[in-house]
Design an enzyme around this catalytic site. Structure first.
Site, mmCIF file in Angstrom:
data_model
loop_
_atom_site.group_PDB
_atom_site.id
_atom_site.type_symbol
_atom_site.label_atom_id
_atom_site.label_comp_id
_atom_site.label_asym_id
_atom_site.label_seq_id
_atom_site.Cartn_x
_atom_site.Cartn_y
_atom_site.Cartn_z
ATOM 1 N N GLU A 30 38.393 33.059 26.844
ATOM 2 C CA GLU A 30 38.422 32.017 25.812
ATOM 3 C C GLU A 30 38.918 30.696 26.385
ATOM 4 O OE1 GLU A 30 41.610 30.677 22.580
ATOM 5 O OE2 GLU A 30 41.201 32.836 22.599
ATOM 6 N N HIS A 31 39.981 30.764 27.188
ATOM 7 C CA HIS A 31 40.534 29.527 27.746
ATOM 8 C C HIS A 31 39.698 28.976 28.892
ATOM 9 C CE1 HIS A 31 44.463 29.001 25.646
ATOM 10 N NE2 HIS A 31 44.108 30.206 25.220
#
Length: 453
Positions: free
Chosen positions: A87-88
């Site tokens: 996600e990051h």
């Protein structure tokens, strides 16, 4: 193998038509008529199983995103945190657009890019103006490089999951342990993507100023290549997550306040008991020192909190998953009020099983309806609602249907359902801070029986 997630997106500040009609106080349109007149959620499945769902409202803004049935529950001890890591990485740029160029592209459109990972879902989404729809088809690549900051400490609700579902994947933190953040390799991430990022487990959702046919066309041109097959037909199957009555305490007398959560095993997201439990939670309600009203608050526990200075805040909650859930109360209090607040919290549960009245239930039902409508204030929460509903139920449950389910709840139903889940059950308890006064576990366990009398 490099995997590309292609994402289009767009923002919203305008209100849902339902809310607009309610706020304007149109006497000719009832609440039920407003719900029935909500825009239709259209759903189309591509040949590879990826689903495209949208709600067109005619707004000048919109939100578009990709919702995936993958989260920390699908991870193991070795790769726990992989979903959060990916996600990051989405914000660190790609081969075509380095981080700075990606940020400039998004900013130049007046757009906002975001993502989140939960225990069962992952979402990547963007919001922007309607006129920019389809303009941004950026790619997030699994071969990007990024730093991963070590997370410090654990929040109380993470600890609650860890003890309630100990020894099972649902007890894992979304962030994962810091050692995994240092040891995860590109191969680990690629294996995770190849195992879980499959077309039938994805939903391209949109809300606001979007055209469904255009969205389907964009999905076909950009997502048709996503595989729906598993190597060796090794389809990942979630292992059952057993609930364990237990407690976990992280005592630190340097903290100014104690953070405590108590929960019992709740209903799954598809259980028919979910609505009565939601009403029950609304009866208990929430409280914060900043609230007005004092002793005139509608929640009995909130009134007690004010009159006896029991806590700084509390919140009744229900976290639902595909096959289980957690129904609980989380509160923040002074170290000298822990025992009293725990007593009255459990007493509130017992009242749900025994003495709850039709008046209490009516209040809880009205609060729940207001919450469900209020949460859909804008295209981003609507889009999130669409994505999660398609993954959970295979369809978007309209507000009118929720309204009918809530209306069917009576005091007898609340008492029966709450007795099923609360009475004489072993709770899970998590406590952080100056928690010396927290009662012994066996005492809290016995209260789940004796407070009924």
């Amino acid at each position: 193998m490099t995997y590309l997630i292609k994402l289009f997106f767009l923002p919203s500040l305008s209100l849902q038509p339902i809310l607009l009609s309610l706020r304007r106080g149109q006497s000719s349109v009832s609440y039920a008529q407003s719900l029935a007149g909500a825009p239709e959620t259209r759903l189309t499945a591509l040949d590879n199983g990826l689903r495209v769902a949208s709600e067109e409202t005619g707004h000048a803004t919109c939100t578009v995103g990709l919702w995936i049935s993958a989260g920390s529950r699908y991870e193991n001890e070795k790769n726990n945190g992989a979903g959060f890591f990916l996600e990051h990485m989405a914000f660190k740029g790609t081969k075509k657009y380095p981080q700075t160029a990606l940020e400039q592209q998004v900013e130049s459109m007046g757009a906002h890019l975001n993502a989140y990972t939960s225990r069962e879902h992952t979402a990547y989404y963007m919001k922007t103006l309607k006129k920019s729809f389809g303009k941004l088809r950026d790619r997030f690549s699994s071969d990007s490089s990024c730093t991963f900051d070590q997370q410090r400490g654990e929040v109380c609700l993470d600890l609650l999951h860890a003890t309630a579902f100990q020894g099972t994947p649902l007890g894992q933190s979304v962030l994962g342990p810091s050692k995994n953040a240092r040891s995860l390799t590109r191969e680990n991430l690629v294996d995770y993507i190849n195992s879980h990022y499959k077309a039938p487990r994805m939903v391209l959702a949109a809300a606001g100023g979007v055209n469904h046919e255009e969205l389907v066309g964009l999905a076909k041109s950009n997502f048709s290549g996503i595989s729906f097959e598993y190597e060796g037909d090794a389809v990942p199957v979630l292992s059952p997550c057993r609930f364990t009555g237990s407690d976990i305490r992280m005592r630190d007398d340097g903290f100014p306040l104690a953070h405590i959560a108590i929960a019992v095993e709740g209903a799954s997201v598809t259980s028919p008991d979910i609505v009565p439990l939601m009403v029950a939670n609304c009866i208990i309600g929430s409280y914060d020192l900043t609230y007005g009203g004092g002793k005139h608050l509608s929640s009995r526990l909130a009134r007690l909190a004010v009159e006896a200075n029991l806590c700084h805040s509390f919140q009744a909650f229900h976290s639902s998953y595909s096959d289980t859930g957690l129904m609980g109360i989380y509160f923040v209090t002074d170290k000298n009020s822990i025992e009293d607040m725990m007593h009255w919290s459990q007493n509130a549960w017992m009242n749900l099983c025994t003495t709850v009245t039709e008046s209490d239930v009516t209040r809880g039902k009205n609060a729940l309806k207001a919450s469900l409508v209020g949460q859909l204030n804008g295209t981003t929460p609507i889009c999130d609602d669409i994505g999660r509903h398609i993954l959970n139920y295979g369809r978007r449950i309209p507000l009118a249907e929720w309204d009918a389910r809530i209306d069917a709840v009576t005091a007898n139903v609340v008492r029966d359902v709450c007795t099923k889940y609360i009475y004489d059950k072993c709770p899970a308890v998590a406590a952080v801070g100056p928690v010396e006064q927290l009662p012994d576990y066996n005492r809290m366990r016995s209260a789940m029986y004796w407070l009924r009398f």
